[in-house]
Scaffold this motif. Sequence first.
Motif, mmCIF file in Angstrom:
data_model
loop_
_atom_site.group_PDB
_atom_site.id
_atom_site.type_symbol
_atom_site.label_atom_id
_atom_site.label_comp_id
_atom_site.label_asym_id
_atom_site.label_seq_id
_atom_site.Cartn_x
_atom_site.Cartn_y
_atom_site.Cartn_z
ATOM 1 N N ALA A 12 0.801 -1.142 0.043
ATOM 2 C CA ALA A 12 0.065 -0.097 -0.027
ATOM 3 C C ALA A 12 0.880 1.302 -0.049
ATOM 4 N N ARG A 15 2.216 1.886 -3.444
ATOM 5 C CA ARG A 15 1.127 2.471 -4.497
ATOM 6 C C ARG A 15 0.795 3.937 -3.831
ATOM 7 N N ALA A 16 0.721 4.079 -2.559
ATOM 8 C CA ALA A 16 0.414 5.442 -2.363
ATOM 9 C C ALA A 16 1.612 6.421 -2.829
ATOM 10 N N VAL A 320 -5.472 3.115 -0.779
ATOM 11 C CA VAL A 320 -5.186 2.508 -1.553
ATOM 12 C C VAL A 320 -6.601 1.465 -1.939
#
Length: 604
Positions: A12, A15-16, A320
């Motif tokens: 996460a 992705r963030a 996410v």
Amino acid sequence: MSLVLTPAERRALRRATTLLDLDRGRLACSVLAGSLSLASAVGLSAVAAWLIARASQMPDVAALGVAPVAVRLFGVSRPVLRYCERLASHDTALRGMTALRTRLYTALAASRADVVAGLRRGDVLERVGRDVDAVGDLVVRAYLPMWVAGVVGAATSLGVALVHPPAGAVLAACLPLAGVVGPAATVRAARAAELARAEHATELSATVMTVAEGGGELAVNGRLAQVMDGLADLEGRLARARDRAARPAALAAAVDTLAMGLAVLGCLAVGVPAVASGTLDPVMLAVTVLVPLAAFEATSALGPASAQLVASAGAAVRIVSLVESAEASTAALPAPRHLRPAPDGGPVLVARDLAVGWPGGPVVARGIDLELRPGRRLAVVGPSGVGKTTLLLTLAGLLEPRAGTLTLNGVAPWGAARQEVAAQVTLTAEDAHVFDTTVLENLRVARGDVTASQATALLERAGLGPWLACLPRGLDTPVSSDAATLAGGERRRLLLARALACPAPLMLLDEPGEHLDADTADRLVADLLRAGAPTSGDGGAAGDGRGTLLVTHRLSALGHAEEVLVLGRTGSGPATVVRRGSHADLMSADADYRWTVSQEQSDD
């Protein structure tokens, strides 16, 4: 990072961080400025130690060389570089948070309506507010201190090793103790405290929104005190969660102090014998002993950085998850279709044997037939919970029909390009938002080019002419976001004026008279139906010719509706249209309808 975060949190965070769209050049500049600032502190400590120790030998002033100048240089450069680092890092983080919020809003706007509607308003507020801030704080409060500590720690250990290798080895061993062992030992407790904090903070946001927007209704129902007690309990639990989160930070600080003390003692232990044997200059002993005091300034920030890493990881997981669920729902949608051009008489919205319901839920109403075109005025009535709002959302193309057909100019609005549907059909919900801006800007939400004269005309059509005349600054008078400065009828009429400002020729309205007194609600519903009357004919009604379909639970003011559809249930199944016709026909032919109207009039 792998030692303190779970695989899901690491994924996460990656992705963030991608969603933050960080400027690598600015980020590198902030790391460089931060490292040079902290290196200036270490250099100042080293030069000052050398200068004091050498001056104690009372040499000639010239023997001190440029050391006094270096002290001034390091003393001035440290705050200047620190300021530059703050500018670069905060600019990078704020730009990243703007990009993340934009991506989040874009994903939610493009997703299916049930994805957003399934979220509590407190959840949305928490994720686009505090959670985005927490992810943005990764740059300033987590990644930057870690990178700076790594760069400065390695450089300082190498520098001390060049002076006296054993002292450099001692420093290189103690810095990881403070920078890795201490923070790693506190991460588990910090994660537990952060999870509790996040849960309570979401509940707190949802409760605050309830009190802020429904405080009046809660007070009237005698439930405000109960809700406020619950809010105080939530705040107490949140405070206790913050206290628990502070304990790991204190433990990390204690480990940092212990490691710094061990480094100083270790440098003394290896330096004193070296001075006695003549392999180390006494002046340089002072340097090797005092430099660790400045070097451990880098590791002192790693405890809070680790706690921030855990907090940001939890926020990243929530963000996410929301983004991916929104993107998944968008990917499942077919490619947007284009609507056909509207016929000469304007767009036509037709429902045949329509069944409506939320995705994954039961069908709440079925067998609905209606046709809405410019100049036509329809009303849908029925008890609460019968599916009227779900019907409106389906007619507006926000929910997919569960059965039957629904077409706009011959094309299903569900799955069509939203901009094209919104240009022909506008939906105003009963809880539509009043923005914290001026009266004029609240109308421009519907159409951005509304002029002052047009806004005045719209407000007069909505029955707000006298109200506008009494405003201290006219159209430029601010209106609070919760409409606390407006009476209930004024708020509803302001929303009506906004609906009238929208250029869409078909208008759908949900419970426009909700929460108003009976007389005000009936006048407002009558105004809405008259506003949809044809521009000519129909007894000269002063309307704009748009098609109007409104949902209401009151029947008294429906005399201007061409057709009234009464939804109801005959058993435990979905609701159906149990009666339909003009208000006059239903009054004369339907005893139940006539009785309901008489009860409303007697209650008034």
